[in-house]
Design an enzyme around this catalytic site. Sequence first.
Site, PDB file in Angstrom:
ATOM      1  CB  SER A   1       4.481 -26.438   4.283  1.00 52.27           C
ATOM      2  OG  SER A   1       3.821 -25.884   3.128  1.00 52.27           O
TER       3      SER A   1
ATOM      4  CE1 TYR B   1      10.105 -25.383   2.755  1.00 51.53           C
ATOM      5  CE2 TYR B   1       8.031 -25.328   1.537  1.00 51.53           C
ATOM      6  CZ  TYR B   1       8.617 -25.245   2.534  1.00 51.53           C
ATOM      7  OH  TYR B   1       7.927 -24.504   3.665  1.00 51.53           O
TER       8      TYR B   1
ATOM      9  CE  LYS C   1       9.393 -26.679   6.141  1.00 50.82           C
ATOM     10  NZ  LYS C   1       9.930 -26.367   7.249  1.00 50.82           N
TER      11      LYS C   1
ATOM     12  NE  ARG D   1       3.764 -20.519  -9.037  1.00 54.73           N
ATOM     13  CZ  ARG D   1       3.721 -19.638  -7.811  1.00 54.73           C
ATOM     14  NH1 ARG D   1       4.506 -18.669  -7.639  1.00 54.73           N
ATOM     15  NH2 ARG D   1       2.866 -20.045  -6.885  1.00 54.73           N
TER      16      ARG D   1
HETATM   17  P1  NAD Z   1      12.401 -17.132   6.753  1.00 53.20           P
HETATM   18  O1  NAD Z   1      13.340 -17.511   5.713  1.00 53.20           O
HETATM   19  O2  NAD Z   1      11.956 -15.770   6.815  1.00 53.20           O
HETATM   20  O3  NAD Z   1      12.849 -17.500   8.226  1.00 53.20           O
HETATM   21  C1  NAD Z   1      13.695 -18.707   8.414  1.00 53.20           C
HETATM   22  C2  NAD Z   1      14.875 -18.297   9.345  1.00 53.20           C
HETATM   23  O4  NAD Z   1      15.645 -19.324   9.492  1.00 53.20           O
HETATM   24  C3  NAD Z   1      15.784 -17.353   8.593  1.00 53.20           C
HETATM   25  O5  NAD Z   1      15.893 -15.862   9.555  1.00 53.20           O
HETATM   26  C4  NAD Z   1      17.185 -17.834   8.189  1.00 53.20           C
HETATM   27  O6  NAD Z   1      18.226 -17.037   8.264  1.00 53.20           O
HETATM   28  C5  NAD Z   1      17.147 -18.938   9.291  1.00 53.20           C
HETATM   29  N1  NAD Z   1      17.869 -20.227   8.852  1.00 53.20           N
HETATM   30  C6  NAD Z   1      17.806 -20.929   7.807  1.00 53.20           C
HETATM   31  N2  NAD Z   1      18.358 -22.185   7.940  1.00 53.20           N
HETATM   32  C7  NAD Z   1      19.229 -21.767   8.990  1.00 53.20           C
HETATM   33  C8  NAD Z   1      20.024 -22.649   9.757  1.00 53.20           C
HETATM   34  N3  NAD Z   1      20.560 -23.771   9.179  1.00 53.20           N
HETATM   35  N4  NAD Z   1      20.536 -22.422  10.829  1.00 53.20           N
HETATM   36  C9  NAD Z   1      19.880 -21.194  11.437  1.00 53.20           C
HETATM   37  N5  NAD Z   1      19.118 -20.380  10.777  1.00 53.20           N
HETATM   38  C10 NAD Z   1      18.691 -20.664   9.570  1.00 53.20           C
HETATM   39  O7  NAD Z   1      10.852 -18.049   6.647  1.00 53.20           O
HETATM   40  P2  NAD Z   1       9.561 -17.984   7.227  1.00 53.20           P
HETATM   41  O8  NAD Z   1       8.741 -17.673   6.210  1.00 53.20           O
HETATM   42  O9  NAD Z   1       9.716 -17.273   8.465  1.00 53.20           O
HETATM   43  O10 NAD Z   1       9.305 -19.647   7.582  1.00 53.20           O
HETATM   44  C11 NAD Z   1       9.584 -20.082   8.745  1.00 53.20           C
HETATM   45  C12 NAD Z   1       9.461 -21.821   8.469  1.00 53.20           C
HETATM   46  O11 NAD Z   1       8.006 -21.884   8.375  1.00 53.20           O
HETATM   47  C13 NAD Z   1      10.104 -22.516   7.531  1.00 53.20           C
HETATM   48  O12 NAD Z   1      10.754 -23.693   8.033  1.00 53.20           O
HETATM   49  C14 NAD Z   1       9.434 -22.505   6.435  1.00 53.20           C
HETATM   50  O13 NAD Z   1       9.628 -23.650   5.563  1.00 53.20           O
HETATM   51  C15 NAD Z   1       7.997 -22.645   7.334  1.00 53.20           C
HETATM   52  N6  NAD Z   1       6.841 -22.231   6.300  1.00 53.20           N
HETATM   53  C16 NAD Z   1       6.806 -21.315   5.798  1.00 53.20           C
HETATM   54  C17 NAD Z   1       5.684 -20.729   4.883  1.00 53.20           C
HETATM   55  C18 NAD Z   1       5.644 -19.289   4.363  1.00 53.20           C
HETATM   56  O14 NAD Z   1       4.681 -19.079   3.429  1.00 53.20           O
HETATM   57  N7  NAD Z   1       6.377 -18.364   4.662  1.00 53.20           N
HETATM   58  C19 NAD Z   1       4.618 -21.749   4.581  1.00 53.20           C
HETATM   59  C20 NAD Z   1       4.778 -22.783   5.176  1.00 53.20           C
HETATM   60  C21 NAD Z   1       5.954 -23.208   5.936  1.00 53.20           C
HETATM   61  N1  UDP Z   2       0.651 -16.029  -8.024  1.00 53.85           N
HETATM   62  C1  UDP Z   2       0.266 -15.176  -9.129  1.00 53.85           C
HETATM   63  N2  UDP Z   2       1.418 -14.262  -9.480  1.00 53.85           N
HETATM   64  C2  UDP Z   2       2.414 -14.429  -9.044  1.00 53.85           C
HETATM   65  C3  UDP Z   2       2.550 -15.094  -7.769  1.00 53.85           C
HETATM   66  C4  UDP Z   2       1.532 -16.102  -7.493  1.00 53.85           C
HETATM   67  O1  UDP Z   2      -0.726 -15.326  -9.970  1.00 53.85           O
HETATM   68  O2  UDP Z   2       3.444 -13.325  -9.106  1.00 53.85           O
HETATM   69  C5  UDP Z   2      -0.748 -16.966  -7.775  1.00 53.85           C
HETATM   70  C6  UDP Z   2      -0.241 -18.536  -7.693  1.00 53.85           C
HETATM   71  O3  UDP Z   2      -0.356 -18.986  -8.937  1.00 53.85           O
HETATM   72  C7  UDP Z   2      -1.156 -18.957  -6.581  1.00 53.85           C
HETATM   73  C8  UDP Z   2      -1.586 -17.785  -5.693  1.00 53.85           C
HETATM   74  O4  UDP Z   2      -0.959 -16.620  -6.409  1.00 53.85           O
HETATM   75  O5  UDP Z   2      -2.468 -19.283  -7.284  1.00 53.85           O
HETATM   76  C9  UDP Z   2      -0.493 -17.978  -4.380  1.00 53.85           C
HETATM   77  O6  UDP Z   2       0.689 -18.062  -4.939  1.00 53.85           O
HETATM   78  P1  UDP Z   2       1.929 -18.165  -3.951  1.00 53.85           P
HETATM   79  O7  UDP Z   2       3.068 -18.436  -4.484  1.00 53.85           O
HETATM   80  O8  UDP Z   2       1.923 -17.019  -2.979  1.00 53.85           O
HETATM   81  O9  UDP Z   2       1.530 -19.252  -2.857  1.00 53.85           O
HETATM   82  P2  UDP Z   2       1.537 -20.832  -3.349  1.00 53.85           P
HETATM   83  O10 UDP Z   2       1.376 -21.183  -4.568  1.00 53.85           O
HETATM   84  O11 UDP Z   2       2.768 -21.524  -2.533  1.00 53.85           O
HETATM   85  O12 UDP Z   2       0.036 -21.345  -2.524  1.00 53.85           O
END
Ligand code: NAD
Ligand code: UDP
Length: 334
Positions: A124, A148, A152, A291
Amino acid sequence: MKVLVTGGVGYIGSHTCCELLNNGYDVVVVDNLSNSQRNVVKKIEKITGKKVIFYKGDVCDKNFLIKVFNEHKIDAVIHFAGYKAVGESVKKPLMYYHNNLISTISLLEIMSDFGCKKLVFSSSATVYGNPKKLPITEDFPLHTTNPYGTTKLMIESILKDLYVSDNEWSIAILRYFNPIGAHSSGLIGENPNGIPNNLMPYIVKVANKELKELSIFGSDYNTKDGTGVRDYIHVIDLAKGHIKAIQKVINDNGIDAYNLGTGKGYSVLEIVNTFEKVNNVKIPYKIVDRRAGDIDACYASTVKAKEMLNWSAEFEIEDMCRDAYNYVLKNKIK
Ligand code: NAD
Ligand code: UDP
């Protein structure tokens, strides 16, 4: 070519499964459904017209992984499984360290035992902390501000150590910026439980009249209009980035990290305005305090992903806003 997708029922994983299947890969999904719904598997099959092999189970459970690896010759793994909510990780750090670290270490041990040493890992942009300048390149210093993010960063270090110990590994670390949007079919998308923490899921719920108004966290940031700026990327573009990363780890050895973003920053107000315009809805909002932990602005340098993976994002912010709302309308999420 058979790819194991951990967390493949989740938001990014489900879209990536569709891209893998559309590109001719066989897909084995493992997911414990802790943050997803089983019916997503059927939806992936409906979108692609292809079969998904699905196992419900926990990636922390090595015996479960051994069963999966015994039943399938896995060529490469994309590891999405993990917890991802920043606020929750502050309240429940051990739960986050346990799930994110133990799942990864268990997976790496079993992959190693079975001689499968090709991995794409979901990291991330949070590993950059509060960047000193923009755009963010992959060689920026890494530091984190919440458990979190620390999981990572710790996993990135584990992967680097693993590669040093055994050069047969081939690992792509993908640092996602802010994924939003959904598949154009409206069948799969992001559907967080309860009140969303992230901007787009919150806006979508306001548009759907499940929540009264958006709270904009701060209007005194050092940005174009004072609201926070982020690099939002369509989840389909992100999914396509994984296909390029899988090709890279299959063809080359080594370990490298890549930003997956668009390189463009949009403010909260720009997102609200664009969402209103493309979807013809009103998003009532109020400005509230900042926030805790939020940074002014964050957007990616996309040069390395373009040069090394031959990937760049194609969707525009209008597409992302349209597809995010389309998913809700199609599913009438209440
Ligand atoms: P998500 O929660 O939708 O998907 C994660 C999946 O993993 C879920 O289906 C959950 O049931 C499964 N899971 C969790 N722990 C498990 C375990 N121990 N065994 C088996 N399954 C398990 O999340 P996402 O948004 O699809 O994110 C996927 C990955 O990308 C994550 O590692 C997250 O940290 C990373 N990521 C997400 C974002 C975002 O904004 N969505 C940003 C950066 C990184
Ligand atoms: N944000 C906001 N109101 C909300 C959620 C997010 O103003 O209810 C703003 C937050 O301060 C940031 C941007 O939207 O500037 C993206 O936030 P998000 O939580 O989606 O992603 P991250 O902060 O993890 O990049």
